[in-house]
Design a protein around this motif. Structure first.
Motif, short mmCIF file in Angstrom:
data_model
loop_
_atom_site.label_atom_id
_atom_site.label_comp_id
_atom_site.label_asym_id
_atom_site.label_seq_id
_atom_site.Cartn_x
_atom_site.Cartn_y
_atom_site.Cartn_z
N VAL A 43 113.86 -22.71 13.68
CA VAL A 43 114.16 -21.36 14.16
C VAL A 43 112.84 -20.67 14.49
CG1 VAL A 43 115.14 -19.11 13.59
CG2 VAL A 43 116.29 -21.20 12.83
N LEU A 44 112.74 -20.16 15.73
CA LEU A 44 111.53 -19.46 16.17
C LEU A 44 111.66 -17.96 15.95
CD1 LEU A 44 108.77 -19.69 17.64
CD2 LEU A 44 110.02 -19.29 19.77
N ILE A 45 112.78 -17.39 16.40
CA ILE A 45 113.05 -15.96 16.24
C ILE A 45 114.37 -15.81 15.49
CG2 ILE A 45 113.74 -13.84 17.46
CD1 ILE A 45 110.86 -14.15 17.77
N ASN A 46 114.35 -14.97 14.46
CA ASN A 46 115.57 -14.72 13.69
C ASN A 46 115.76 -13.21 13.57
OD1 ASN A 46 117.84 -15.05 12.18
ND2 ASN A 46 116.84 -16.01 10.43
N VAL A 47 116.73 -12.68 14.32
CA VAL A 47 117.02 -11.24 14.31
C VAL A 47 118.17 -11.00 13.34
CG1 VAL A 47 117.74 -9.26 15.68
CG2 VAL A 47 116.24 -11.00 16.68
N LYS A 48 117.96 -10.11 12.36
CA LYS A 48 118.97 -9.87 11.34
C LYS A 48 119.35 -8.39 11.29
CE LYS A 48 117.56 -13.65 8.24
NZ LYS A 48 117.17 -13.99 6.86
N ASN A 49 120.63 -8.11 11.50
CA ASN A 49 121.21 -6.77 11.30
C ASN A 49 120.41 -5.68 12.02
OD1 ASN A 49 123.16 -5.00 10.23
ND2 ASN A 49 121.87 -4.51 8.47
N LEU A 50 120.02 -5.94 13.27
CA LEU A 50 119.18 -5.00 14.02
C LEU A 50 120.00 -3.84 14.57
CD1 LEU A 50 116.41 -4.36 15.41
CD2 LEU A 50 117.29 -5.65 17.38
N GLY A 82 123.62 -3.19 14.41
CA GLY A 82 123.63 -4.27 13.44
C GLY A 82 123.84 -5.65 14.02
N VAL A 83 123.08 -6.01 15.07
CA VAL A 83 123.26 -7.33 15.69
C VAL A 83 122.36 -8.36 15.02
CG1 VAL A 83 123.85 -6.25 17.89
CG2 VAL A 83 121.51 -7.05 17.50
N SER A 84 122.81 -9.61 15.02
CA SER A 84 122.04 -10.72 14.48
C SER A 84 122.13 -11.90 15.44
CB SER A 84 122.59 -11.14 13.10
OG SER A 84 122.48 -10.08 12.16
N PHE A 85 120.98 -12.50 15.73
CA PHE A 85 120.96 -13.70 16.55
C PHE A 85 119.67 -14.46 16.28
CE2 PHE A 85 119.18 -10.31 19.17
CZ PHE A 85 118.04 -10.88 19.74
N ARG A 86 119.66 -15.74 16.67
CA ARG A 86 118.48 -16.57 16.45
C ARG A 86 118.16 -17.35 17.72
NH1 ARG A 86 122.62 -19.87 15.16
NH2 ARG A 86 122.34 -22.09 15.63
N HIS A 140 114.64 2.16 14.31
CA HIS A 140 115.47 1.06 13.83
C HIS A 140 116.02 1.43 12.45
CE1 HIS A 140 114.08 -1.45 17.12
NE2 HIS A 140 112.84 -1.09 16.83
N PRO A 141 117.20 2.01 12.39
CA PRO A 141 117.79 2.37 11.08
C PRO A 141 117.95 1.16 10.17
CG PRO A 141 119.00 3.41 12.87
CD PRO A 141 118.07 2.44 13.50
N THR A 142 118.26 0.00 10.75
CA THR A 142 118.37 -1.22 9.97
C THR A 142 117.78 -2.37 10.78
OG1 THR A 142 120.53 -1.87 10.88
CG2 THR A 142 120.55 -0.43 8.94
N GLY A 143 117.44 -3.45 10.10
CA GLY A 143 117.08 -4.66 10.82
C GLY A 143 115.75 -5.29 10.46
N GLU A 144 115.68 -6.59 10.72
CA GLU A 144 114.46 -7.37 10.58
C GLU A 144 114.40 -8.35 11.75
OE1 GLU A 144 114.09 -8.09 5.82
OE2 GLU A 144 115.93 -8.82 6.81
N ILE A 145 113.19 -8.60 12.25
CA ILE A 145 113.00 -9.57 13.33
C ILE A 145 111.89 -10.52 12.89
CG2 ILE A 145 112.41 -9.93 15.76
CD1 ILE A 145 113.37 -7.09 16.32
N PHE A 146 112.27 -11.71 12.47
CA PHE A 146 111.31 -12.66 11.93
C PHE A 146 110.82 -13.61 13.02
CE2 PHE A 146 113.68 -11.46 8.10
CZ PHE A 146 112.62 -11.12 7.27
N PHE A 147 109.50 -13.69 13.17
CA PHE A 147 108.85 -14.63 14.07
C PHE A 147 107.91 -15.47 13.23
CE2 PHE A 147 105.09 -15.42 16.94
CZ PHE A 147 105.70 -16.42 17.70
N GLU A 148 108.24 -16.74 13.08
CA GLU A 148 107.49 -17.65 12.22
C GLU A 148 107.34 -17.06 10.82
OE1 GLU A 148 103.86 -18.41 14.38
OE2 GLU A 148 104.79 -20.07 15.46
N GLY A 149 108.43 -16.46 10.33
CA GLY A 149 108.49 -15.95 8.97
C GLY A 149 107.94 -14.55 8.77
#
Length: 423
Positions: A5-12, A28-32, A67-76
């Motif tokens: 997984v390169l990009i992991n978008v959680k509850n954005l 609250g969208v999530s995708f990878r 961004h009221p909620t969310g995380e966007i992970f790129f290489e952790g």
């Protein structure tokens, strides 16, 4: 075999605050996105596709955006918590973006060499001959004809397809891990669209990069993407492998999108219908000037002896590759650029009319430009832009007697005021 997984978008979530009110555009969208994978984000205009993608690089207008909620992970690492210095290293280096509007994304005051070279200087420290050689390599790779001659060109001197290719060259200059392509072919004709998509696919295979494709064109999705996320009203309503989504869509909105693909036949027109517009041996030549005295040494023959006949109720298609003269022909027929050769509108020659004489005909001869963002005034509201045409006509060609009386009274006041100042 599963990929990393390169990009992991959680509850954005993405909210915009304006005038004391807050609008939540993404909920609250999530995708990878996996390494080397092409993922499509589809949905109608305003569904939240571009806002979600821009959030990855934090390119939204903060602080009105939040961004009221969310995380966007790129290489952790969570990009929403990254510092501006960290984001500058990632933007254009590890993650690049092709924007929807190439004309407004390119600086009109800088040459193509300078704009592409800036990416190399910022992220690789290249300058001088090394940067120039890399720019030429990139322009060649994205299919710019005669790239040496384009180095000193400005964006307005390129066709729409060529500008889009320059944008791709800039985005790929540093061989990113992820390319975000936001409606990369919306403003292009079908022949150039096919070339751009094929180019992106070839470059993706060559570089092994992942791609997030943002589009409303389902034909492009089916051709390019491995997985699809469908967005509606700021929510992801369905996620599926591309072929399965097209053959067995589950959500009613996805079914609606697939059913809405253009179908049918063009309307039938009468062959004996009156001629609306006609040209004969129309020419539009742009001078090439050289030297201190800027003497004309040659011409670019953008339109060279074209004859067109358009009947009432008829739709005439003008197709060709980027830079073939399609747009120039249309602008010449509307008398928006200089040309040579007869142009007849409703039985009247208009090629010799002055700007003032053409003005009453403008309401009858309309155009939708290729680049809407660059065509709309940033200083006017949507109401002001739409109102401007009708309001101008009221002042130049009033119909009602009361309107005429008001304008006459205003003119009388103006004349009296001028006389008082002169006295």
């Amino acid at each position: 075999m599963s990929r990393e997984v390169l990009i992991n978008v959680k509850n954005l979530s993405v909210a915009f605050r304006a005038g004391g009110a807050t609008t939540t555009a993404v909920k609250g969208v999530s995708f990878r996105i996996n390494r080397g994978e092409t993922v499509a984000l589809v949905g109608e205009s305003g569904s939240g596709k571009s806002v979600s993608a821009l959030s990855i690089l934090k390119l939204l207008p903060y602080p009105p955006a939040s961004h009221p909620t969310g995380e966007i992970f790129f290489e952790g690492k969570d990009l929403l918590k990254a510092s501006e210095a960290e984001l500058k290293r990632i933007r254009g280096g590890r993650i690049s973006m092709i924007f929807q509007e190439p004309m407004t994304s390119l600086n009109p005051l800088h040459t193509i060499e300078r704009q592409v070279g800036e990416m190399l200087k910022l992220h690789r420290g290249l300058s001088g001959a090394a940067a120039r050689a890399r720019v030429l390599e990139l322009l060649t790779k994205v299919g710019i004809p005669e790239p040496e001659k384009r180095l000193d060109a400005f964006p307005h001197q390129l066709s729409g397809g060529q500008r889009q290719r320059v944008m791709i060259a800039m985005a790929l200059a540093n061989e990113p891990d992820l390319l975000i392509a936001d409606e990369p072919t919306t403003a292009l004709d079908v022949t150039i669209q096919a070339q751009i998509l094929e180019l992106l696919r070839d470059l993706q295979r060559e570089m092994g990069m992942a791609m997030l494709l943002i589009t409303h064109d389902l034909g492009i999705v089916r051709r390019m993407a491995e997985r699809v996320y469908v967005m509606q009203n700021g929510l992801i309503v369905e996620e599926e492998a591309t072929e399965k989504l097209f053959t067995a869509p589950r959500h009613p909105y996805t079914q609606h999108l697939l059913a809405a693909e253009p179908k049918g036949q063009p309307p039938v027109f009468k062959a004996d219908a009156p001629v609306i517009a006609e040209t004969s041996d129309l020419k539009v030549w742009f001078p090439i000037k050289r030297g201190l005295m800027q003497r004309t040494v040659d011409h670019v023959k953008a339109v060279d002896g074209v004859s067109v006949r358009i009947l009432a109720g008829q739709t005439v298609g003008v197709v060709g590759e980027s830079g073939s003269g399609k747009t120039t022909l249309g602008l010449a027929i509307l008398r928006l650029i200089s040309s040579k050769g007869p142009i007849v509108y409703m039985g009247r020659r208009i090629d010799g009319l002055s700007s003032k004489e053409m003005r009453p005909l403008r309401r009858e001869m309309q155009v939708v430009f290729q680049d809407p963002y660059g065509s709309l005034s940033p200083r006017l509201s949507i109401f002001g832009i739409i109102e401007e045409g009708p309001a101008d006509e009221i002042f130049t060609a009033p119909k009602a007697d009361y309107t005429k009386a008001l304008l006459a009274a205003a003119l009388d006041i103006k004349v009296t005021h001028r006389a008082a100042i002169a006295g």
